[in-house]
Design a protein around this motif. Structure first.
Motif, mmCIF file in Angstrom:
data_model
loop_
_atom_site.group_PDB
_atom_site.id
_atom_site.type_symbol
_atom_site.label_atom_id
_atom_site.label_comp_id
_atom_site.label_asym_id
_atom_site.label_seq_id
_atom_site.Cartn_x
_atom_site.Cartn_y
_atom_site.Cartn_z
ATOM 1 N N MET A 140 0.772 -1.133 0.008
ATOM 2 C CA MET A 140 -0.091 -0.083 0.050
ATOM 3 C C MET A 140 0.992 1.343 0.040
ATOM 4 N N GLN A 156 0.791 4.137 -3.090
ATOM 5 C CA GLN A 156 0.500 5.426 -2.589
ATOM 6 C C GLN A 156 1.640 6.441 -2.966
ATOM 7 N N TYR A 209 -6.123 -0.854 -4.977
ATOM 8 C CA TYR A 209 -5.725 0.401 -4.291
ATOM 9 C C TYR A 209 -6.104 1.410 -5.469
ATOM 10 N N ARG A 259 -8.977 8.134 0.515
ATOM 11 C CA ARG A 259 -7.526 7.463 0.836
ATOM 12 C C ARG A 259 -7.795 6.478 1.759
ATOM 13 N N ALA A 278 -9.349 3.192 0.492
ATOM 14 C CA ALA A 278 -8.640 2.593 -0.403
ATOM 15 C C ALA A 278 -7.504 1.860 0.328
ATOM 16 N N MET A 279 -6.803 2.499 1.121
ATOM 17 C CA MET A 279 -5.792 1.758 1.964
ATOM 18 C C MET A 279 -6.076 0.379 2.667
ATOM 19 N N CYS A 306 -6.685 -2.474 0.016
ATOM 20 C CA CYS A 306 -5.420 -2.752 -0.189
ATOM 21 C C CYS A 306 -5.156 -3.762 0.668
#
Length: 212
Positions: A109, A113, A167, A177, A180-181, A184
């Motif tokens: 991740m 990112q 992600y 965010r 999404a984190m 993932c």
């Protein structure tokens, strides 16, 4: 400004660094290396992937130069690990693989990112996430004269690829965010733990003909 989420990720990143460094200690011990060899394998396993990622992205100086706490965590883990493995009472077999799965998920991740933060495309973010998670282990295995685990049938890099895709896709679809984190990390961790528990593996490629 650092948010609470960033602080939690940072703390978990340090945990993942320690877990990966400890796996380097175990390989060094199995190969009967000296103290310097232990430190080298611990370091390359813990920060090797992120170092390559930062150099490719142009994020210099690399993360552990900007924040030396990563080096201190590696050193502390190496010395503590050399002491821990000599104890007669060992940890349950599943503790390190599960912790490693969490570290793998977090590193994936963080790598994806960071790549997106530098304005890369989704596919590059997937590659950088995968590299962050597995490249250190590849360097460790090469130095130990072993075939890297990610090049065999283990479901390891595959989990990173899935996590990076999810992600990038989650952000593309407009999710925040944090969501999404979590998607993932959850995907990589779940797939890796499932592979460990059920002994899942990818089909292997061989030039040998089957004997009927």
């Amino acid at each position: 400004m650092t948010t609470l989420v960033d602080q939690i990720v940072y703390a978990c990143d340090m945990f993942g660094t320690a877990v990966f460094a400890f796996s380097g200690v175990l390989v060094a011990g199995r190969m009967r290396m000296d103290g310097f060899g232990v430190l080298v394998l611990a370091a390359v396993t813990a920060i090797g992937g992120g170092t390559i990622r930062d150099m490719i992205l142009g994020a210099t100086p690399v993360f552990w130069v900007r924040d030396p706490l990563y080096i201190w965590v590696v050193l502390a883990t190496a010395f503590f690990g050399m002491w821990l493995v000599r104890l007669p009472r060992r940890l349950p077999w599943y503790v390190l693989p599960v912790a490693d799965a969490f570290g793998l998920a977090l590193f994936t991740m963080i790598g994806a990112q960071k790549a997106l933060h530098f304005g890369t495309s989704g596919i590059i973010a997937v590659l950088m996430g995968t590299m962050t998670g597995v490249a250190g282990g590849v360097i460790r295995d090469v130095l130990a004269r072993e075939v890297p685990m990610v090049l065999q049938k283990e479901i390891y890099a595959t989990a990173c690829i899935l996590g990076g895709i999810l992600y990038s896709l989650a952000l593309h679809l407009g999710l925040d965010r944090l969501s999404a984190m979590l998607i993932c990390i959850g995907a990589v961790f779940s797939l890796r733990v499932a592979a460990i528990y059920w002994h899942l593996s990818l089909p292997t490629f061989s030039l040998e003909r089957r004997q009927d």
